[in-house]
Scaffold this active site. Structure first.
Site, mmCIF file in Angstrom:
data_model
loop_
_atom_site.group_PDB
_atom_site.id
_atom_site.type_symbol
_atom_site.label_atom_id
_atom_site.label_comp_id
_atom_site.label_asym_id
_atom_site.label_seq_id
_atom_site.Cartn_x
_atom_site.Cartn_y
_atom_site.Cartn_z
ATOM 1 N N LYS A 56 -5.233 -10.164 -6.569
ATOM 2 C CA LYS A 56 -6.451 -10.377 -5.480
ATOM 3 C C LYS A 56 -7.693 -9.185 -6.007
ATOM 4 C CE LYS A 56 -5.911 -7.576 -1.382
ATOM 5 N NZ LYS A 56 -5.825 -7.474 -0.272
ATOM 6 N N LYS A 72 0.767 -1.086 -0.124
ATOM 7 C CA LYS A 72 -0.056 -0.048 0.039
ATOM 8 C C LYS A 72 0.631 1.318 -0.148
ATOM 9 C CE LYS A 72 -4.476 -1.313 2.184
ATOM 10 N NZ LYS A 72 -5.377 -1.142 3.117
ATOM 11 N N LYS A 98 -11.034 -3.568 -3.487
ATOM 12 C CA LYS A 98 -11.750 -2.337 -3.302
ATOM 13 C C LYS A 98 -10.888 -1.157 -4.121
ATOM 14 C CE LYS A 98 -13.973 -3.366 1.124
ATOM 15 N NZ LYS A 98 -13.957 -2.793 2.336
HETATM 16 P P1 TYM Z 1 -11.075 -5.049 4.436
HETATM 17 O O1 TYM Z 1 -12.245 -4.138 4.271
HETATM 18 O O2 TYM Z 1 -10.098 -4.697 3.217
HETATM 19 O O3 TYM Z 1 -11.464 -6.612 4.049
HETATM 20 C C1 TYM Z 1 -12.812 -7.144 4.486
HETATM 21 C C2 TYM Z 1 -12.598 -8.800 4.594
HETATM 22 O O4 TYM Z 1 -12.770 -9.451 3.289
HETATM 23 C C3 TYM Z 1 -11.358 -10.032 3.095
HETATM 24 N N1 TYM Z 1 -11.149 -9.925 1.480
HETATM 25 C C4 TYM Z 1 -11.142 -10.727 0.831
HETATM 26 N N2 TYM Z 1 -11.342 -12.145 0.929
HETATM 27 C C5 TYM Z 1 -11.018 -13.086 -0.251
HETATM 28 N N3 TYM Z 1 -10.834 -12.579 -1.395
HETATM 29 C C6 TYM Z 1 -10.444 -11.144 -1.773
HETATM 30 N N4 TYM Z 1 -10.269 -10.733 -2.962
HETATM 31 C C7 TYM Z 1 -10.535 -10.328 -0.525
HETATM 32 N N5 TYM Z 1 -10.267 -8.990 -0.194
HETATM 33 C C8 TYM Z 1 -10.744 -8.812 0.905
HETATM 34 C C9 TYM Z 1 -10.227 -9.444 3.936
HETATM 35 O O5 TYM Z 1 -9.609 -10.772 4.247
HETATM 36 C C10 TYM Z 1 -11.346 -9.196 5.132
HETATM 37 O O6 TYM Z 1 -11.370 -10.407 5.919
HETATM 38 N N6 TYM Z 1 -7.953 -5.366 7.854
HETATM 39 C C11 TYM Z 1 -9.058 -5.868 7.758
HETATM 40 C C12 TYM Z 1 -10.291 -5.151 8.455
HETATM 41 C C13 TYM Z 1 -9.904 -5.191 10.051
HETATM 42 C C14 TYM Z 1 -10.059 -6.581 10.747
HETATM 43 C C15 TYM Z 1 -9.911 -6.083 12.134
HETATM 44 C C16 TYM Z 1 -10.405 -7.685 10.247
HETATM 45 C C17 TYM Z 1 -9.815 -4.358 10.702
HETATM 46 N N7 TYM Z 1 -9.584 -4.801 12.133
HETATM 47 C C18 TYM Z 1 -9.837 -7.156 13.088
HETATM 48 C C19 TYM Z 1 -10.433 -8.974 11.328
HETATM 49 C C20 TYM Z 1 -10.099 -8.246 12.761
HETATM 50 C C21 TYM Z 1 -9.564 -5.957 6.231
HETATM 51 O O7 TYM Z 1 -8.817 -6.345 5.288
HETATM 52 O O8 TYM Z 1 -10.765 -5.052 5.864
#
Ligand code: TYM
Length: 340
Positions: free
Chosen positions: A203, A111, A206
């Protein structure tokens, strides 16, 4: 006590990867666990956000949680910024985590890109705040997609180091030999890593500039059809065995999406479509994706229209979350030695 925590960033473009990699599992886990599902708006601002869009996106994710089947009465749905203990614990954990641990995080490197000196301090600290999100509830299980594996390992390292650094005080305060449970990542599920529709080695994300790279939960049937039809493929027909997907990342991804949406194994999908060309397969995939996603999209839109309802869910969720967080934060203060 077994407790589930997970979060989704309020950054818009909630997509099929978020759904299959995370939210589907959230829905399943509510049957057997106490669950907290958090819209992580503090994490969102580690990169610049438009304030008006940030609010709208927070409501959008909350609506998606409910539309996908998470019961806001049974589970706690809330937004992170409203429970100050997340940030408060993050400070303490910042003093436990080591700079070297954070410098090794691959998501930060991706990032931040080349101009690392110009990344926000928050972006580097992102995984410590994640650890605080989980540990402030002393959560035991964390459902996430595959991309969050390294962050979850760091959360465990931070929990472990806190337990070690303060072991005497933890015992003296009556918490036995460990205060924080080591949170267990739950990464299995229908699709732990959904790839971009434009490049099967990246992957689905967003933040990808091309909207054709992903299927958003807000897409209508026409948009889904167009995106699947334009999805990158290769010239070969589909194989009839899984081995035949090796070295064909786009084919593997589309078959994986089909399997996940239909609740079947890849091999069963290939049994039906082995030998078929992509245009036939894509037609079936569009039909399936529209069938599975359009009820969610419609429900999201319906819930989204009632802002006072969503705001009420988040407000009540924040209160319930705060009640748990406050008790644990007080314990942390006693353990660390803050006079109160
Ligand atoms: P975020 O919003 O980027 O993603 C949310 C969830 O979606 C999963 N994900 C995917 N899974 C499969 N294939 C993909 N292409 C893909 N893109 C995203 C992510 O693994 C996530 O589970 N850092 C976290 C948010 C967070 C969090 C936490 C999670 C903040 N605090 C505490 C667990 C525990 C995140 O990536 O959000």
């Amino acid at each position: 006590l077994q407790r589930v925590f997970s979060g989704v960033q309020s950054t818009g473009n909630l997509h099929l990867g978020n759904y299959l990699g995370a939210i589907v599992k959230f829905v399943e886990l509510q049957k057997s666990f106490d669950c907290l599902y958090c819209v992580v708006d503090l994490h969102a601002i580690t990169v610049p956000q438009d304030p008006i869009a940030l609010k709208a996106n927070t409501r959008e994710i909350a609506a998606a949680f409910i539309a996908c089947g998470i019961d806001p009465k049974k589970n706690i749905i809330f937004n992170q910024s409203q429970v100050a203990e997340h940030a408060e614990l993050a400070w303490v954990l910042n003093c436990v985590a080591r700079i070297g641990w954070l410098n090794r995080m691959t998501q930060f490197k991706d990032k931040a890109g080349k101009d690392r000196e110009n990344a926000s301090m928050g972006l580097l600290d992102y995984p410590v705040l994640m650890a605080a999100d989980i540990l402030i509830y002393r959560a035991t299980h964390v459902p996430v997609g595959d991309d969050q594996k390294q962050h979850l390992e760091l959360s465990r390292d931070i929990a472990q180091k806190f337990n070690n650094d303060f072991s005497e005080s933890i015992a003296r305060n009556g918490y036995g030999d460990a205060f924080f449970p080591l949170p267990e990542p739950l990464i299995s599920g229908p699709a732990t890593r959904v790839m971009s529709l434009r490049d099967g080695t990246k992957k689905m994300s967003k933040s990808d500039a091309s909207d054709y790279s992903r299927i958003n939960l807000s897409d209508d049937a026409d948009q889904i059809a167009q995106k699947v039809k334009k999805a990158k493929t290769d010239p070969e027909a589909l194989p009839s065995e899984e081995k035949g997907l090796e070295g064909r990342p786009e084919a593997e991804n589309l078959v994986g999406i089909f399997a996940a949406l239909s609740g079947r194994a890849k091999i069963d999908v290939l049994r039906d479509f082995g030998g078929a060309n992509f245009s036939t397969f894509k037609g079936a995939l569009v039909e399936l994706a529209v069938e599975k996603l359009s009820p969610i999209t419609a429900e999201m839109r319906r819930i989204r229209a009632d802002e006072s309802y969503i705001d009420g869910v988040l407000r009540e969720g924040s209160e319930r979350a705060r009640a748990i967080a406050r008790v644990n934060m007080d314990a942390v203060k006693d353990i660390v030695g803050f006079l109160r």
